[in-house]
Design a protein around this motif. Structure first.
Motif, PDB file in Angstrom:
ATOM      1  N   PHE A  42       0.839  -1.203   0.000  1.00 21.23           N
ATOM      2  CA  PHE A  42       0.000   0.000   0.000  1.00 21.23           C
ATOM      3  C   PHE A  42       0.869   1.245   0.000  1.00 21.23           C
ATOM      4  O   PHE A  42       1.883   1.303   0.691  1.00 21.23           O
ATOM      5  N   PRO A  43       0.485   2.261  -0.768  1.00 22.57           N
ATOM      6  CA  PRO A  43       1.336   3.438  -0.952  1.00 22.57           C
ATOM      7  C   PRO A  43       1.282   4.478   0.158  1.00 22.57           C
ATOM      8  O   PRO A  43       2.178   5.310   0.259  1.00 22.57           O
ATOM      9  N   GLY A  44       0.250   4.485   0.991  1.00 18.05           N
ATOM     10  CA  GLY A  44       0.174   5.564   1.976  1.00 18.05           C
ATOM     11  C   GLY A  44      -0.671   5.214   3.178  1.00 18.05           C
ATOM     12  O   GLY A  44      -1.484   4.291   3.145  1.00 18.05           O
ATOM     13  N   PRO A  45      -0.501   5.951   4.297  1.00 19.79           N
ATOM     14  CA  PRO A  45      -1.204   5.660   5.547  1.00 19.79           C
ATOM     15  C   PRO A  45      -2.524   6.409   5.682  1.00 19.79           C
ATOM     16  O   PRO A  45      -2.702   7.495   5.126  1.00 19.79           O
ATOM     17  N   SER A  46      -3.427   5.838   6.439  1.00 21.77           N
ATOM     18  CA  SER A  46      -4.674   6.518   6.771  1.00 21.77           C
ATOM     19  C   SER A  46      -4.405   7.545   7.867  1.00 21.77           C
ATOM     20  O   SER A  46      -3.700   7.267   8.838  1.00 21.77           O
ATOM     21  N   THR A  47      -4.959   8.725   7.690  1.00 19.40           N
ATOM     22  CA  THR A  47      -4.810   9.771   8.711  1.00 19.40           C
ATOM     23  C   THR A  47      -5.945   9.714   9.733  1.00 19.40           C
ATOM     24  O   THR A  47      -5.969  10.515  10.672  1.00 19.40           O
ATOM     25  N   LYS A  48      -6.868   8.775   9.546  1.00 16.38           N
ATOM     26  CA  LYS A  48      -8.045   8.690  10.408  1.00 16.38           C
ATOM     27  C   LYS A  48      -7.905   7.632  11.503  1.00 16.38           C
ATOM     28  O   LYS A  48      -8.682   7.620  12.455  1.00 16.38           O
ATOM     29  N   LYS A  49      -6.939   6.747  11.358  1.00 18.55           N
ATOM     30  CA  LYS A  49      -6.765   5.672  12.335  1.00 18.55           C
ATOM     31  C   LYS A  49      -5.401   5.799  13.011  1.00 18.55           C
ATOM     32  O   LYS A  49      -4.451   6.313  12.425  1.00 18.55           O
ATOM     33  N   ILE A  50      -5.337   5.293  14.222  1.00 26.68           N
ATOM     34  CA  ILE A  50      -4.126   5.455  15.020  1.00 26.68           C
ATOM     35  C   ILE A  50      -3.049   4.468  14.585  1.00 26.68           C
ATOM     36  O   ILE A  50      -3.250   3.262  14.571  1.00 26.68           O
ATOM     37  N   SER A  51      -1.901   5.025  14.228  1.00 26.07           N
ATOM     38  CA  SER A  51      -0.739   4.222  13.869  1.00 26.07           C
ATOM     39  C   SER A  51       0.137   4.014  15.101  1.00 26.07           C
ATOM     40  O   SER A  51       0.046   4.753  16.085  1.00 26.07           O
ATOM     41  N   THR A  52       0.996   3.005  15.025  1.00 25.64           N
ATOM     42  CA  THR A  52       1.904   2.698  16.133  1.00 25.64           C
ATOM     43  C   THR A  52       3.339   2.663  15.619  1.00 25.64           C
ATOM     44  O   THR A  52       3.626   1.991  14.628  1.00 25.64           O
ATOM     45  N   ILE A  53       4.218   3.391  16.303  1.00 24.17           N
ATOM     46  CA  ILE A  53       5.636   3.397  15.958  1.00 24.17           C
ATOM     47  C   ILE A  53       6.431   2.954  17.183  1.00 24.17           C
ATOM     48  O   ILE A  53       6.300   3.526  18.265  1.00 24.17           O
ATOM     49  N   ILE A  54       7.228   1.909  17.001  1.00 24.81           N
ATOM     50  CA  ILE A  54       8.060   1.387  18.089  1.00 24.81           C
ATOM     51  C   ILE A  54       9.514   1.731  17.780  1.00 24.81           C
ATOM     52  O   ILE A  54      10.083   1.252  16.808  1.00 24.81           O
TER      53      ILE A  54
END
Length: 254
Positions: A42-54
């Protein structure tokens, strides 16, 4: 006479070895092997849902991903807005160990459109792989881009998370696709297969191109004699790759 006899023995041995390598599959078996089991890139992230960065230090950051910067297809910077404080945070990809994001709705619509207009895709890919609302996993890996550049760390999308414990396969964002033929009503017959992936087995990560599949077959699967007998390199093709990785994993794990 001795020389002629030796030639005959060598000829018979070669013929026997070749025969041993070839396996003829039924139509049902081929249909099963053609099933595409990897997740789509997938080319890009949703700005509506919470992403997680570790982060590499173990810190877990959650927020709305509003921008991902890439260079030659590879991620080098991620920006998220903290879900609690609303503070903007920017992460260098080199400092990120894992990342989990959601696909954009537009990306899913485009993937579904491509899926619905490709005859091969309709018969070999599951629509759920294109429409998933699940998180997309990215993992920090040290790789040589196209096996030509110096080793460097990149955040790479894992596309076989359900069966990656032995061989992990990562999306190549710059991969080209096999070509097909356009038929009536805008449908495409054949084609649509990615020509390359990044593959990790043990500590080795390589860029695997369709043209180098046979050369790397022993490295990928050669340590499982039962698998090699059932799926010898001369009897399979690139379009079976996701099936072969899954089958090898199952056979290796017993």
């Amino acid at each position: 006479m001795k020389f002629k006899a030796l030639l005959m023995v060598l000829s018979l041995t070669s013929a026997f070895s070749f025969a041993q390598e070839k396996v003829k599959y039924t139509k049902d078996q081929i249909k099963k092997m053609e099933q595409y089991l990897f997740n789509e890139g997938f080319p890009g992230p949703s700005t509506k849902k919470i992403s997680t960065i570790i982060s590499k230090d173990g810190t877990v950051n959650k927020g709305y991903c509003d921008n991902i910067e890439t260079k030659k297809g590879q991620i080098y910077e991620i920006s998220i807005k903290d879900s609690a404080t609303k503070k903007q945070m920017v992460f260098n990809a080199d400092n990120v160990n894992e990342m989990y994001i959601y696909p954009t709705k537009l990306a899913k619509i485009l993937k579904v459109g491509k899926h619905m207009t490709n005859v091969r895709s309709l018969s070999t890919k599951k629509l759920s792989k294109n429409t998933t609302d699940g998180q997309i996993q990215f993992v920090n890996q040290t790789v040589s881009l196209k096996n030509k550049k110096d080793d460097k760390e990149f955040l790479m999308q894992l596309i076989n998370p359900e069966f990656s414990e032995v061989i992990a396969v990562y999306h190549d964002p710059r991969a080209k696709e096999t070509s097909g033929m356009t038929v009536g009503f805008g449908m495409q017959l054949g084609g649509g297969l990615a020509k390359s992936f990044y593959v990790k087995k043990g500590e080795k990560v390589l860029w695997l191109h369709k043209d180098d599949f046979e050369d790397n077959y022993d490295f990928l699967f050669g340590d499982n004699a039962e698998f090699m007998k059932k799926y010898p390199k001369k009897s399979v093709e690139w379009g079976f790759f996701s099936f072969l990785v899954n089958e090898y994993t199952e056979m290796t794990n017993g």
